[in-house]
Design a protein around this motif. Structure first.
Motif, mmCIF file in Angstrom:
data_model
loop_
_atom_site.group_PDB
_atom_site.id
_atom_site.type_symbol
_atom_site.label_atom_id
_atom_site.label_comp_id
_atom_site.label_asym_id
_atom_site.label_seq_id
_atom_site.Cartn_x
_atom_site.Cartn_y
_atom_site.Cartn_z
ATOM 1 N N ALA A 6 67.253 112.879 -13.349
ATOM 2 C CA ALA A 6 67.151 111.911 -14.444
ATOM 3 C C ALA A 6 68.509 111.266 -14.735
ATOM 4 O O ALA A 6 68.596 110.062 -14.992
ATOM 5 N N ALA A 7 69.579 112.079 -14.676
ATOM 6 C CA ALA A 7 70.915 111.525 -14.918
ATOM 7 C C ALA A 7 71.293 110.516 -13.836
ATOM 8 O O ALA A 7 71.860 109.457 -14.127
ATOM 9 N N ALA A 8 70.972 110.852 -12.557
ATOM 10 C CA ALA A 8 71.266 109.926 -11.463
ATOM 11 C C ALA A 8 70.482 108.628 -11.622
ATOM 12 O O ALA A 8 71.013 107.525 -11.390
ATOM 13 N N GLN A 9 69.221 108.725 -12.015
ATOM 14 C CA GLN A 9 68.421 107.523 -12.233
ATOM 15 C C GLN A 9 68.981 106.676 -13.377
ATOM 16 O O GLN A 9 69.029 105.444 -13.281
ATOM 17 N N ASP A 10 69.427 107.341 -14.440
ATOM 18 C CA ASP A 10 70.014 106.601 -15.555
ATOM 19 C C ASP A 10 71.302 105.895 -15.135
ATOM 20 O O ASP A 10 71.551 104.746 -15.514
ATOM 21 N N LEU A 11 72.141 106.609 -14.342
ATOM 22 C CA LEU A 11 73.386 105.997 -13.872
ATOM 23 C C LEU A 11 73.096 104.804 -12.956
ATOM 24 O O LEU A 11 73.760 103.762 -13.047
ATOM 25 N N ALA A 12 72.108 104.976 -12.060
ATOM 26 C CA ALA A 12 71.748 103.883 -11.155
ATOM 27 C C ALA A 12 71.212 102.684 -11.939
ATOM 28 O O ALA A 12 71.538 101.532 -11.635
ATOM 29 N N GLU A 13 70.405 102.954 -12.940
ATOM 30 C CA GLU A 13 69.866 101.864 -13.752
ATOM 31 C C GLU A 13 70.982 101.161 -14.520
ATOM 32 O O GLU A 13 71.003 99.935 -14.629
ATOM 33 N N ASP B 217 74.115 100.997 -13.570
ATOM 34 C CA ASP B 217 74.888 100.218 -12.601
ATOM 35 C C ASP B 217 74.153 98.930 -12.222
ATOM 36 O O ASP B 217 74.772 97.865 -12.074
ATOM 37 N N ARG B 218 72.813 99.029 -12.060
ATOM 38 C CA ARG B 218 72.031 97.831 -11.745
ATOM 39 C C ARG B 218 72.140 96.798 -12.861
ATOM 40 O O ARG B 218 72.343 95.597 -12.616
ATOM 41 N N ILE B 219 72.013 97.262 -14.096
ATOM 42 C CA ILE B 219 72.107 96.344 -15.232
ATOM 43 C C ILE B 219 73.491 95.701 -15.275
ATOM 44 O O ILE B 219 73.637 94.499 -15.535
ATOM 45 N N ARG B 220 74.536 96.519 -14.984
ATOM 46 C CA ARG B 220 75.896 95.972 -14.989
ATOM 47 C C ARG B 220 76.056 94.898 -13.913
ATOM 48 O O ARG B 220 76.621 93.829 -14.160
ATOM 49 N N ARG B 221 75.537 95.204 -12.692
ATOM 50 C CA ARG B 221 75.661 94.244 -11.599
ATOM 51 C C ARG B 221 74.888 92.944 -11.896
ATOM 52 O O ARG B 221 75.376 91.840 -11.631
ATOM 53 N N VAL B 222 73.684 93.102 -12.432
ATOM 54 C CA VAL B 222 72.887 91.913 -12.758
ATOM 55 C C VAL B 222 73.586 91.080 -13.826
ATOM 56 O O VAL B 222 73.651 89.844 -13.747
ATOM 57 N N THR B 223 74.125 91.780 -14.822
ATOM 58 C CA THR B 223 74.824 91.062 -15.893
ATOM 59 C C THR B 223 76.049 90.330 -15.359
ATOM 60 O O THR B 223 76.307 89.172 -15.715
#
Length: 318
Positions: free
Chosen positions: A199-206, A208-214
């Motif tokens: 769950a922590a890895a999924q949260d970190l990946a999400e 990071d995705r939000i940061r990259r998209v932003t």
């Protein structure tokens, strides 16, 4: 005469003492939240509650004093789940003698609790053990943890019906602890840790995705704004060049000369800006600085030759 008087006095004293002893045996007090069972000549006679009471000495006797307060007992029980895991259960039971009087004294909870069951606590334990060992095997280990309160309520309802026949009322049955084998507990902890890591890895990946998209959106917006700025800048430059050429031409300078003058002016501005902000450590300049001074004349000569003989323009020497 004296001895007769002394004998009469002693007899009176003995009689008084006998009366006191009889009264002491005949009167008794029952404490609050208790009941006393009176037997007459070995047979049940009556049940009395709290307060002062009288019984016939020698003939009547107090067979038992029954507490009406709620009592508590704890049991340790082993059971097996549907997925074949043996677990230990700590069970806490609250119960009391039934307060119901019934149609007659023999139907009351006090009568039944004393005369019908010799070891009520042991019997209650057996009933609860049997009920739990019948209920637990239909649940998996995870379901036992999730539904332990429901299981305890079902067991309490079942055992209450059985103990009611013996004059006891079950207030509640609680499963206070579920003990697991060491290896099962370690496995569950490892599974829990792995799930939390996932769950922590999924949260970190999400994140990071939000940061990259932003960042991508911000960069796209910035590039769009920069493009608009460059376009506006070029438009302003074109308008400025047009206005400058028109102003130069009004002085009588030909188009060719005006263009060459404008090019020369841009070149000098570029060199000035380069000298002010340039980051290069080496600049190539003409060997003879006179060539730089005559650059404008070279541009004019090349322009005139191009107009007369269609000769390609000569690039000024730098």
């Amino acid at each position: 005469m004296f001895f007769d008087l002394l004998g009469g006095l002693l007899g009176l004293i003995v009689l008084v003492l006998l009366i006191i002893a009889i009264l002491a045996n005949a009167l008794f007090v029952v404490k609050q939240q208790h009941a006393v069972i009176i037997e007459r000549l070995g047979r049940f006679n009556r049940i009395v509650g709290s307060g002062l009471h009288v019984k016939i000495p020698i003939i009547d006797r107090k067979a038992a004093t029954v507490s009406l307060r709620t009592m508590k007992n704890g049991f340790d029980i082993d059971a097996k789940t549907e997925d074949n895991v043996t677990i230990g259960l700590e069970v806490s039971v609250q119960y009391h003698v039934s307060y119901e009087m019934g149609a007659g004294p023999a139907d009351s909870g006090v009568y039944k609790s004393y005369y019908m069951l010799q070891q009520p606590v042991a019997q209650m334990r057996d009933f609860i053990t049997d009920a739990l060992r019948s209920s637990i095997p239909v649940y998996t280990l995870d379901e036992v943890f999730a539904k332990k309160d429901d299981i305890a309520q079902d067991v309490n309802a079942t055992v209450s019906e059985q103990m009611a026949a013996y004059g006891f009322t079950l207030v509640s049955t609680l499963i206070t602890r579920i003990a697991l084998p060491v290896e099962v507990e370690d496995s569950m902890n490892q599974i829990n840790a792995a799930q939390r890591t996932k769950a922590a890895a999924q949260d970190l990946a999400e994140a990071d995705r939000i940061r990259r998209v932003t960042e991508a959106r911000a960069e796209a917006e910035a590039m769009e704004k920069a493009g608009e700025g460059i376009a506006n800048q070029r438009k302003a430059i074109a308008v400025g060049i047009k206005d400058s050429l028109e102003s130069i031409q009004e002085t009588g300078v030909s188009n060719q000369e005006a263009n060459l003058l404008f090019m020369y002016t841009q070149w000098t501005e570029m060199m000035t800006e380069f000298a002010r902000t340039g980051k290069s450590s080496t600049v190539v300049l003409p060997a003879d600085f006179k060539e730089s001074a005559s650059m404008f004349e070279q541009m004019l000569a090349a322009g005139e030759a191009n107009e007369q003989g269609n000769v390609p323009p000569v690039t000024p020497k730098v």
